[in-house]
Design a protein around this motif. Structure first.
Motif, PDB file in Angstrom:
ATOM      1  N   ALA A 223      36.994  25.587 -70.584  1.00 18.23           N
ATOM      2  CA  ALA A 223      37.244  25.226 -71.976  1.00 18.23           C
ATOM      3  C   ALA A 223      38.395  24.226 -72.073  1.00 18.23           C
ATOM      4  O   ALA A 223      38.325  23.251 -72.833  1.00 18.23           O
ATOM      5  N   PHE A 224      39.455  24.466 -71.317  1.00 25.14           N
ATOM      6  CA  PHE A 224      40.597  23.553 -71.333  1.00 25.14           C
ATOM      7  C   PHE A 224      40.185  22.163 -70.873  1.00 25.14           C
ATOM      8  O   PHE A 224      40.580  21.147 -71.465  1.00 25.14           O
ATOM      9  N   TRP A 225      39.356  22.087 -69.850  1.00 21.07           N
ATOM     10  CA  TRP A 225      38.924  20.803 -69.299  1.00 21.07           C
ATOM     11  C   TRP A 225      38.097  20.013 -70.319  1.00 21.07           C
ATOM     12  O   TRP A 225      38.309  18.812 -70.530  1.00 21.07           O
ATOM     13  N   VAL A 226      37.161  20.695 -70.976  1.00 20.51           N
ATOM     14  CA  VAL A 226      36.346  20.020 -71.990  1.00 20.51           C
ATOM     15  C   VAL A 226      37.240  19.531 -73.132  1.00 20.51           C
ATOM     16  O   VAL A 226      37.097  18.399 -73.618  1.00 20.51           O
ATOM     17  N   GLN A 231      40.228  14.784 -75.820  1.00 22.86           N
ATOM     18  CA  GLN A 231      41.488  14.146 -76.219  1.00 22.86           C
ATOM     19  C   GLN A 231      41.724  12.840 -75.464  1.00 22.86           C
ATOM     20  O   GLN A 231      42.810  12.246 -75.546  1.00 22.86           O
ATOM     21  N   GLY A 232      40.714  12.398 -74.682  1.00 25.10           N
ATOM     22  CA  GLY A 232      40.878  11.177 -73.904  1.00 25.10           C
ATOM     23  C   GLY A 232      41.629  11.396 -72.604  1.00 25.10           C
ATOM     24  O   GLY A 232      42.043  10.436 -71.944  1.00 25.10           O
ATOM     25  N   LYS A 233      41.806  12.653 -72.206  1.00 26.60           N
ATOM     26  CA  LYS A 233      42.496  12.999 -70.962  1.00 26.60           C
ATOM     27  C   LYS A 233      41.474  13.545 -69.972  1.00 26.60           C
ATOM     28  O   LYS A 233      40.277  13.458 -70.179  1.00 26.60           O
ATOM     29  N   ASP A 234      41.963  14.134 -68.887  1.00 30.37           N
ATOM     30  CA  ASP A 234      41.076  14.780 -67.922  1.00 30.37           C
ATOM     31  C   ASP A 234      41.898  15.775 -67.130  1.00 30.37           C
ATOM     32  O   ASP A 234      43.133  15.801 -67.214  1.00 30.37           O
ATOM     33  N   MET A 235      41.212  16.608 -66.370  1.00 31.26           N
ATOM     34  CA  MET A 235      41.923  17.615 -65.578  1.00 31.26           C
ATOM     35  C   MET A 235      42.720  16.944 -64.465  1.00 31.26           C
ATOM     36  O   MET A 235      43.867  17.326 -64.199  1.00 31.26           O
ATOM     37  N   TYR A 236      42.109  15.939 -63.839  1.00 28.73           N
ATOM     38  CA  TYR A 236      42.768  15.247 -62.728  1.00 28.73           C
ATOM     39  C   TYR A 236      42.573  13.745 -62.860  1.00 28.73           C
ATOM     40  O   TYR A 236      41.575  13.276 -63.414  1.00 28.73           O
ATOM     41  N   THR A 239      44.954  11.746 -57.415  1.00 26.92           N
ATOM     42  CA  THR A 239      45.488  12.942 -56.743  1.00 26.92           C
ATOM     43  C   THR A 239      46.489  13.688 -57.616  1.00 26.92           C
ATOM     44  O   THR A 239      47.186  14.586 -57.139  1.00 26.92           O
ATOM     45  N   GLN A 240      46.569  13.307 -58.891  1.00 26.28           N
ATOM     46  CA  GLN A 240      47.553  13.901 -59.793  1.00 26.28           C
ATOM     47  C   GLN A 240      46.867  14.636 -60.947  1.00 26.28           C
ATOM     48  O   GLN A 240      45.659  14.533 -61.155  1.00 26.28           O
ATOM     49  N   LEU A 241      47.669  15.358 -61.722  1.00 23.20           N
ATOM     50  CA  LEU A 241      47.168  15.991 -62.927  1.00 23.20           C
ATOM     51  C   LEU A 241      46.850  14.923 -63.957  1.00 23.20           C
ATOM     52  O   LEU A 241      47.528  13.895 -64.029  1.00 23.20           O
ATOM     53  N   GLY A 242      45.841  15.172 -64.776  1.00 26.40           N
ATOM     54  CA  GLY A 242      45.463  14.204 -65.791  1.00 26.40           C
ATOM     55  C   GLY A 242      45.974  14.554 -67.175  1.00 26.40           C
ATOM     56  O   GLY A 242      45.547  13.956 -68.168  1.00 26.40           O
ATOM     57  N   PHE A 243      46.881  15.515 -67.268  1.00 31.03           N
ATOM     58  CA  PHE A 243      47.383  15.984 -68.562  1.00 31.03           C
ATOM     59  C   PHE A 243      48.891  16.211 -68.479  1.00 31.03           C
ATOM     60  O   PHE A 243      49.479  16.221 -67.391  1.00 31.03           O
ATOM     61  N   ALA A 320      31.836  15.292 -73.989  1.00 32.20           N
ATOM     62  CA  ALA A 320      32.902  15.651 -73.048  1.00 32.20           C
ATOM     63  C   ALA A 320      32.380  16.543 -71.933  1.00 32.20           C
ATOM     64  O   ALA A 320      33.048  16.720 -70.915  1.00 32.20           O
ATOM     65  N   GLN A 321      31.196  17.122 -72.127  1.00 32.73           N
ATOM     66  CA  GLN A 321      30.577  17.929 -71.078  1.00 32.73           C
ATOM     67  C   GLN A 321      29.777  17.027 -70.152  1.00 32.73           C
ATOM     68  O   GLN A 321      29.495  15.868 -70.497  1.00 32.73           O
ATOM     69  N   TRP A 322      29.429  17.547 -68.983  1.00 32.89           N
ATOM     70  CA  TRP A 322      28.785  16.707 -67.980  1.00 32.89           C
ATOM     71  C   TRP A 322      27.819  17.510 -67.125  1.00 32.89           C
ATOM     72  O   TRP A 322      27.811  18.739 -67.173  1.00 32.89           O
ATOM     73  N   ALA A 323      26.998  16.785 -66.378  1.00 32.98           N
ATOM     74  CA  ALA A 323      26.057  17.431 -65.461  1.00 32.98           C
ATOM     75  C   ALA A 323      26.833  17.890 -64.241  1.00 32.98           C
ATOM     76  O   ALA A 323      27.005  17.153 -63.273  1.00 32.98           O
ATOM     77  N   ARG A 324      27.282  19.103 -64.275  1.00 35.32           N
ATOM     78  CA  ARG A 324      28.120  19.640 -63.204  1.00 35.32           C
ATOM     79  C   ARG A 324      27.262  20.281 -62.129  1.00 35.32           C
ATOM     80  O   ARG A 324      26.261  20.949 -62.422  1.00 35.32           O
ATOM     81  N   ALA A 325      27.637  20.065 -60.892  1.00 34.90           N
ATOM     82  CA  ALA A 325      27.010  20.815 -59.804  1.00 34.90           C
ATOM     83  C   ALA A 325      27.480  22.257 -59.927  1.00 34.90           C
ATOM     84  O   ALA A 325      28.680  22.535 -59.815  1.00 34.90           O
TER      85      ALA A 325
END
Length: 445
Positions: A223-226, A231-236, A239-243, A320-325
């Motif tokens: 949920a946090f990632w979505v 918000q125009g951000k991302d989890m990563y 090699t760094q955090l995206g938030f 914001a959701q994606w085709a995740r493996a």
């Protein structure tokens, strides 16, 4: 570099190479060098070899319940039926402790030839050179990804190498209790609701039914990632955090407001939802009107409640959701049976009979042609619902993010710890966010 477009399939199911490749396998086996067949021997070395009797035994390791074990056994038995010289040494266990066991096997020099992995660990194992680079197999068509959504097979690429083959496609799903809502004359949630609208809806449900409308997902990385992507951000990012800590604070504040309004359960019940497996999620135990899960988990949820369930996208913009493996199959780089192991991966993804056996247990079939076949053939209403929802949402998906970086599993665990500090009121959202950020920086260092 991986090709910009996948190889062309020879048939609608992408199995045109099956017959000649079976001949190739028999040839490889016939010419192989004799070697003892134990787990360690099967997993170490760099050539395809067989025993004195010309047979190959591949070790394979996965996590899951008894239902998954039965389906996987049946699919592997079908492979052996079609390739009699190849048998399997199978090991499976529950998710808890699986990656500890895999790490132990790897450190001990005897990892399985084939192993199941997810995006929490794929980058780590690829960085350690544990996973075989599957790029050349995909380039040649021996590993056929031509019927996969492009974003799906690309979600297995780490540092330019195809480290894993998507065992299925999945996306995030908000599962809700349709029976509860119908009994009380309440509206169902809809895809496209804002987060604020979802919380207001959950508050309405709580007031009318005396059951909290929504599980508090502030500890849920999905949920946090979505929400971050909206918000125009991302989890990563690289090699760094995206938030930033401000982003986390805003996220924790959002759910503090929901708790204060009675839209979510009490902290102890939220903790129960954070700590339990899919069979005991709050939407099926009757302790919340919704749970935040993966769409392919709908059949398993449905087995644990008599109520009718529905599923929609997470709140906010669904792009914001994606085709995740949902998870991957990877091959050990040092396997003596690399070519045969890759053939097994291809078989599990592209053989029509195997794909029908496996169904949606590991997510929707990656092969789009066979996904339609599974949907048409299944009599399981929950499975049909999963496929229909995923197919509908797929039209709204955005681009896949990068595969999570090393330390992602620790980041997930630290989010739960920090969120629960806020959920129990032991820390204010800003302080809990700062705690989380410090822990994240250490996790990815």
């Amino acid at each position: 570099m991986h090709p910009a477009t996948p190889p062309t399939a020879g048939t609608p199911t992408g199995r045109s190479h099956r017959t000649p490749r079976r001949r190739l396998l028999r040839g490889l086996v016939a010419l192989a060098v004799a070697t003892p067949l134990v787990l360690g021997a099967a997993a170490c070395g760099d050539d395809d070899s067989a025993g004195d009797d010309g047979k190959v035994k591949l070790s394979i390791f996965w996590w899951g319940g008894e239902a998954r074990a039965k389906l996987t056994d049946d699919a592997l038995a079908l492979y052996t039926k079609k390739n009699p010289n190849v048998t399997f040494e199978k090991t499976w266990q529950a998710n808890q402790g699986y990656f500890d066991k895999l790490a132990t096997l790897t450190a001990g020099g005897n990892p399985p030839d084939i192993f199941q992995i997810d995006d929490n660990y794929l980058a780590e194992y690829a960085a350690r050179n544990t996973t075989l680079d599957l790029t050349s197999y995909a380039d040649s068509g021996k590993l056929d990804v031509s019927k996969f959504p492009k974003s799906l097979w690309q979600y297995g690429v780490v540092d330019g190498k195809l480290a894993g083959l998507a065992a299925g496609e999945n996306t995030q799903g908000l599962v809700y209790n349709k029976t509860l809502l119908a009994k009380n004359g309440l509206p169902e949630p809809t895809t496209g609701m804002t987060w604020e609208q979802h919380i207001a809806w959950a508050e309405q449900v709580a007031k009318k039914t005396k059951i909290p409308g929504t599980m508090d997902p502030s500890a849920d990385y999905k949920a946090f990632w979505v929400w971050l992507r909206q918000q125009g951000k991302d989890m990563y990012k690289g090699t760094q955090l995206g938030f930033t800590v401000e982003d986390v604070t805003q996220w924790f504040e959002l759910w503090k407001g929901a708790r204060d309004r009675g839209a979510t359960p009490t902290p102890d019940v939220i903790h129960e939802g954070n700590a339990t497996d899919i069979t005991k999620q709050l939407v099926v135990t009757g302790k919340a009107g919704t749970s935040w899960v993966w769409v392919n988990q709908m059949p398993e949820l449905k087995k644990n409640t008599k109520d009718e369930l529905g599923v929609v996208a997470y709140p906010g913009d669904p792009s914001a959701q994606w085709a995740r493996a949902s998870m991957y199959w990877s091959v050990f780089r040092g396997s003596k049976h690399k070519d045969i192991a890759v053939d097994v991966l291809d078989f599990l993804a592209n053989d029509p009979e195997a794909v029908k056996i496996l169904g949606t247990d590991r997510g929707l079939p990656s092969n789009l042609d066979l996904r339609r076949v599974v949907s048409d053939d299944t009599t399981d209403p929950a499975m049909k619902q999963s496929i229909a929802v995923e197919t509908e949402l797929a039209q709204k998906f955005g681009q896949s993010p990068q595969v999570p970086i090393k330390g992602h599993s620790k980041v997930r665990a630290e989010l739960i710890k920090a969120a629960e500090e806020a959920q129990y009121g032991r820390l204010a959202p800003a302080a809990a966010a700062a705690l989380f950020m410090d822990a994240c920086k250490s996790a990815i260092a």
